[in-house]
Design an enzyme around this catalytic site. Sequence first.
Site, PDB file in Angstrom:
ATOM      1  N   GLY A  28       0.819  -1.213   0.000  1.00  0.00           N
ATOM      2  CA  GLY A  28       0.000   0.000   0.000  1.00  0.00           C
ATOM      3  C   GLY A  28       0.852   1.262   0.000  1.00  0.00           C
ATOM      4  O   GLY A  28       0.333   2.362  -0.192  1.00  0.00           O
ATOM      5  N   PRO A  32       7.205   7.331  -5.563  1.00  0.00           N
ATOM      6  CA  PRO A  32       7.159   8.265  -6.690  1.00  0.00           C
ATOM      7  C   PRO A  32       7.626   7.587  -7.980  1.00  0.00           C
ATOM      8  O   PRO A  32       8.627   6.849  -7.971  1.00  0.00           O
ATOM      9  CB  PRO A  32       8.114   9.379  -6.273  1.00  0.00           C
ATOM     10  CG  PRO A  32       8.127   9.317  -4.771  1.00  0.00           C
ATOM     11  CD  PRO A  32       7.975   7.853  -4.428  1.00  0.00           C
ATOM     12  N   ASP A  65      17.713   6.962  -5.694  1.00  0.00           N
ATOM     13  CA  ASP A  65      18.192   5.577  -5.803  1.00  0.00           C
ATOM     14  C   ASP A  65      19.678   5.534  -5.451  1.00  0.00           C
ATOM     15  O   ASP A  65      20.522   5.937  -6.250  1.00  0.00           O
ATOM     16  CB  ASP A  65      17.990   5.071  -7.235  1.00  0.00           C
ATOM     17  CG  ASP A  65      18.469   3.634  -7.398  1.00  0.00           C
ATOM     18  OD1 ASP A  65      17.726   2.716  -7.009  1.00  0.00           O
ATOM     19  OD2 ASP A  65      19.599   3.434  -7.888  1.00  0.00           O
ATOM     20  N   TYR A  70      28.202   2.824  -4.764  1.00  0.00           N
ATOM     21  CA  TYR A  70      28.401   4.065  -5.519  1.00  0.00           C
ATOM     22  C   TYR A  70      29.404   4.996  -4.825  1.00  0.00           C
ATOM     23  O   TYR A  70      29.835   5.992  -5.396  1.00  0.00           O
ATOM     24  CB  TYR A  70      27.072   4.802  -5.752  1.00  0.00           C
ATOM     25  CG  TYR A  70      26.037   4.006  -6.528  1.00  0.00           C
ATOM     26  CD1 TYR A  70      26.400   2.899  -7.298  1.00  0.00           C
ATOM     27  CD2 TYR A  70      24.697   4.359  -6.491  1.00  0.00           C
ATOM     28  CE1 TYR A  70      25.440   2.163  -7.987  1.00  0.00           C
ATOM     29  CE2 TYR A  70      23.738   3.631  -7.198  1.00  0.00           C
ATOM     30  CZ  TYR A  70      24.122   2.527  -7.937  1.00  0.00           C
ATOM     31  OH  TYR A  70      23.172   1.809  -8.622  1.00  0.00           O
ATOM     32  N   LYS A  98      21.278  -0.195  -1.395  1.00  0.00           N
ATOM     33  CA  LYS A  98      21.489  -1.575  -1.873  1.00  0.00           C
ATOM     34  C   LYS A  98      22.660  -2.240  -1.169  1.00  0.00           C
ATOM     35  O   LYS A  98      23.679  -1.598  -0.882  1.00  0.00           O
ATOM     36  CB  LYS A  98      21.765  -1.574  -3.385  1.00  0.00           C
ATOM     37  CG  LYS A  98      20.765  -0.772  -4.198  1.00  0.00           C
ATOM     38  CD  LYS A  98      20.956  -0.930  -5.688  1.00  0.00           C
ATOM     39  CE  LYS A  98      20.159   0.100  -6.464  1.00  0.00           C
ATOM     40  NZ  LYS A  98      20.840   1.396  -6.602  1.00  0.00           N
ATOM     41  N   HIS A 131      21.744  -5.931  -4.468  1.00  0.00           N
ATOM     42  CA  HIS A 131      22.137  -5.257  -5.717  1.00  0.00           C
ATOM     43  C   HIS A 131      22.249  -6.235  -6.902  1.00  0.00           C
ATOM     44  O   HIS A 131      21.799  -5.951  -8.010  1.00  0.00           O
ATOM     45  CB  HIS A 131      23.478  -4.543  -5.487  1.00  0.00           C
ATOM     46  CG  HIS A 131      23.701  -3.362  -6.354  1.00  0.00           C
ATOM     47  ND1 HIS A 131      24.332  -2.208  -5.905  1.00  0.00           N
ATOM     48  CD2 HIS A 131      23.398  -3.109  -7.651  1.00  0.00           C
ATOM     49  CE1 HIS A 131      24.392  -1.334  -6.891  1.00  0.00           C
ATOM     50  NE2 HIS A 131      23.840  -1.859  -7.958  1.00  0.00           N
TER      51      HIS A 131
HETATM   52  N1  LIG Z   1      20.616  -1.854  -9.870  1.00  0.00           N
HETATM   53  C1  LIG Z   1      21.636  -1.804 -10.701  1.00  0.00           C
HETATM   54  O1  LIG Z   1      22.363  -2.790 -10.885  1.00  0.00           O
HETATM   55  C2  LIG Z   1      21.921  -0.520 -11.440  1.00  0.00           C
HETATM   56  C3  LIG Z   1      22.784  -0.548 -12.560  1.00  0.00           C
HETATM   57  C4  LIG Z   1      23.014   0.654 -13.231  1.00  0.00           C
HETATM   58  C5  LIG Z   1      22.416   1.836 -12.816  1.00  0.00           C
HETATM   59  N2  LIG Z   1      21.585   1.836 -11.699  1.00  0.00           N
HETATM   60  C6  LIG Z   1      20.914   3.079 -11.243  1.00  0.00           C
HETATM   61  O2  LIG Z   1      20.288   3.678 -12.372  1.00  0.00           O
HETATM   62  C7  LIG Z   1      20.689   5.050 -12.470  1.00  0.00           C
HETATM   63  C8  LIG Z   1      20.631   5.511 -13.917  1.00  0.00           C
HETATM   64  O3  LIG Z   1      21.469   4.756 -14.755  1.00  0.00           O
HETATM   65  P1  LIG Z   1      22.627   5.416 -15.629  1.00  0.00           P
HETATM   66  O4  LIG Z   1      23.191   6.588 -14.945  1.00  0.00           O
HETATM   67  O5  LIG Z   1      23.591   4.349 -15.992  1.00  0.00           O
HETATM   68  O6  LIG Z   1      21.898   5.797 -17.002  1.00  0.00           O
HETATM   69  P2  LIG Z   1      20.799   6.844 -17.514  1.00  0.00           P
HETATM   70  O7  LIG Z   1      20.034   7.410 -16.386  1.00  0.00           O
HETATM   71  O8  LIG Z   1      20.099   6.130 -18.604  1.00  0.00           O
HETATM   72  O9  LIG Z   1      21.688   7.967 -18.208  1.00  0.00           O
HETATM   73  C9  LIG Z   1      22.323   8.974 -17.467  1.00  0.00           C
HETATM   74  C10 LIG Z   1      23.004   9.928 -18.449  1.00  0.00           C
HETATM   75  O10 LIG Z   1      22.008  10.618 -19.210  1.00  0.00           O
HETATM   76  C11 LIG Z   1      22.275  12.038 -19.206  1.00  0.00           C
HETATM   77  N3  LIG Z   1      20.970  12.706 -19.099  1.00  0.00           N
HETATM   78  C12 LIG Z   1      20.054  12.571 -18.089  1.00  0.00           C
HETATM   79  N4  LIG Z   1      18.972  13.333 -18.334  1.00  0.00           N
HETATM   80  C13 LIG Z   1      19.198  13.962 -19.502  1.00  0.00           C
HETATM   81  C14 LIG Z   1      18.446  14.890 -20.260  1.00  0.00           C
HETATM   82  N5  LIG Z   1      17.222  15.307 -19.883  1.00  0.00           N
HETATM   83  N6  LIG Z   1      18.995  15.354 -21.417  1.00  0.00           N
HETATM   84  C15 LIG Z   1      20.215  14.949 -21.831  1.00  0.00           C
HETATM   85  N7  LIG Z   1      20.977  14.063 -21.131  1.00  0.00           N
HETATM   86  C16 LIG Z   1      20.465  13.580 -19.989  1.00  0.00           C
HETATM   87  C17 LIG Z   1      23.145  12.276 -17.996  1.00  0.00           C
HETATM   88  O11 LIG Z   1      24.087  13.285 -18.239  1.00  0.00           O
HETATM   89  P3  LIG Z   1      24.130  14.670 -17.344  1.00  0.00           P
HETATM   90  O12 LIG Z   1      24.589  14.324 -15.956  1.00  0.00           O
HETATM   91  O13 LIG Z   1      25.067  15.501 -18.122  1.00  0.00           O
HETATM   92  O14 LIG Z   1      22.721  15.195 -17.367  1.00  0.00           O
HETATM   93  C18 LIG Z   1      23.883  10.940 -17.812  1.00  0.00           C
HETATM   94  O15 LIG Z   1      25.098  10.942 -18.517  1.00  0.00           O
HETATM   95  C19 LIG Z   1      22.092   5.048 -11.840  1.00  0.00           C
HETATM   96  O16 LIG Z   1      22.508   6.337 -11.460  1.00  0.00           O
HETATM   97  C20 LIG Z   1      21.857   4.128 -10.648  1.00  0.00           C
HETATM   98  O17 LIG Z   1      21.208   4.834  -9.595  1.00  0.00           O
HETATM   99  C21 LIG Z   1      21.323   0.664 -11.029  1.00  0.00           C
END
Ligand SMILES: NC(=O)c1ccc[n+]([C@@H]2O[C@H](COP(=O)([O-])OP(=O)(O)OC[C@H]3O[C@@H](n4cnc5c(N)ncnc54)[C@H](OP(=O)(O)O)[C@@H]3O)[C@@H](O)[C@H]2O)c1
Length: 347
Positions: A28, A32, A65, A70, A98, A131
Site C-alpha cells: 500500500g 514516486p 536511488d 556508488y 542496496k 544489488h
Molecule cells: N541496480 C543496478 O544494478 C543498477 C545498474 C546501473 C544503474 N543503476 C541506477 O540507475 C541510475 C541511472 O542509470 P545510468 O546513470 O547508468 O543511465 P541513464 O540514467 O540512462 O543515463 C544517465 C546519463 O544521461 C544524461 N541525461 C540525463 N537526463 C538527460 C536529459 N534530460 N537530457 C540529456 N541528457 C540527460 C546524464 O548526463 P548529465 O549528468 O550531463 O545530465 C547521464 O550521462 C544510476 O545512477 C543508478 O542509480 C542501477
Amino acid sequence: MKVQSTSGPSTSACVDPGLVPQNVLYTGARMPAIGLGTFGSDHASASEVAAAVEGAAAVGYRHFDCASVYGNESEIGYALEHVLQGQIKREQLWITSKLWNDKHGENDVIPSCKKSLADLRLKYLDLYLVHWPFPNFHPPGCDVTSRSKDSKPYIHAAFLKTWRKMEELVDLGLARHIGVSNRTIPKLKPLLRDVRIKPAVNEMELHPHFQQPELFEYVRANGMVPVGYCPIGSPGRPERDRTPEDTVPTQDPVIVKIAQRLGVHPAVVCIKWAIQRGQVPIPFSINRSHYLSNLQGAVSEPLSEGEMRAISAIDRNCRLIKGQVFLWKEGQTWEALWDLNGEITPP
Ligand SMILES: NC(=O)c1ccc[n+]([C@@H]2O[C@H](COP(=O)([O-])OP(=O)(O)OC[C@H]3O[C@@H](n4cnc5c(N)ncnc54)[C@H](OP(=O)(O)O)[C@@H]3O)[C@@H](O)[C@H]2O)c1
C-alpha cells in the site's frame, strides 16, 4: 497500480511533487514514479552527486536511488540532512539503498544496512535491495575482463540465507521494504516460493531498446514494481562498459521524432514512455536543466497511444549492462548471468 495525484499547480522552475504519479506497492506504500539515480561512475564526484540530490529535491524530486557501492552515500547523507532541515519531511521522501555483493554473508547484511543508514543519516530506508544475485566482489572501476578468483555461481539455498537477513531488516524497522535487482524469471520463481517477506521491486535495466517484456510482465503479475535503470540508455557510461553492438535509444528515429514534436530532448521521451508503461525510471543527472526536464516529463501531457505503440516496436533486446565481472567460470560469456535458457545457469 499507478495513481495520479492532483494537488497544487507546478511552476516552470520546479514541479509540484504532488503531481508526480506514484506506483502503489503491495504493502500500500506509494513510490514516486520517477527517482534520481546517484551512480556517478567515473564522471561525477560524490560531492557533485550530493549537490544534485539537494538540487533535485528543491525542484520536486522525492525519490533517490542510492547504493553503498556508488561510494557517495555519506556525501548524499549530508545533502539529505540539509533537505530535511527545510520544509520536506522524512515521510515525503523515498530512499532506496542496496546491499553490495561482498556483503551477502549472514553476518554482513544487517551491519551493511546500518552502515548505509549511518552514511545517509537516516533512521530507516524505504527500500533496501540486494544489488546483484551473485556474491561476487570486484573492485569498482575495474575492466570488464577482470575476474575474482572467489567468484561463485548463484546458489538459491545460499541466497535464501541472505534473504532471511533482509527480512529481519523489515522486522527491525530498518527497511520498510526489501527487494531485488538484476533478477531473471528463473531466479525470481524459487525466491517468491520461499520468502516470508516478498520483494517489493525488481530493479532491472529498462529502456526503449531493452524492454524485457516477459520479465516486465512477470514482475508486475507477481505484485512487484519494475524499477528501470539506465532509462536513457546510460549515454555517460565509461568506455569499458560499451560494446560495438550497443545501440543508442536517444538516437532512435522514433524517439527523436516524438522529441521534436514535444520540443524536448529525446531523454525526456524515454522517461515519459517508462512512466506511462508502468516502470519507475531512475535517470541519473547532475545537470539541473536535465533532471528538471526529466521530472517535468513525468507530469506533462502523456504520449499518445500511437506513440506508445511505436516505441514498443523499437525494442532491440540490447542489454547495455552485461555484468561480465560477475562471471564465475573461465570461458563463460555474459549471457550465462541472465539465464537465457529459462533455468538458472548451472554451476
Ligand atoms: N541496480 C543496478 O544494478 C543498477 C545498474 C546501473 C544503474 N543503476 C541506477 O540507475 C541510475 C541511472 O542509470 P545510468 O546513470 O547508468 O543511465 P541513464 O540514467 O540512462 O543515463 C544517465 C546519463 O544521461 C544524461 N541525461 C540525463 N537526463 C538527460 C536529459 N534530460 N537530457 C540529456 N541528457 C540527460 C546524464 O548526463 P548529465 O549528468 O550531463 O545530465 C547521464 O550521462 C544510476 O545512477 C543508478 O542509480 C542501477
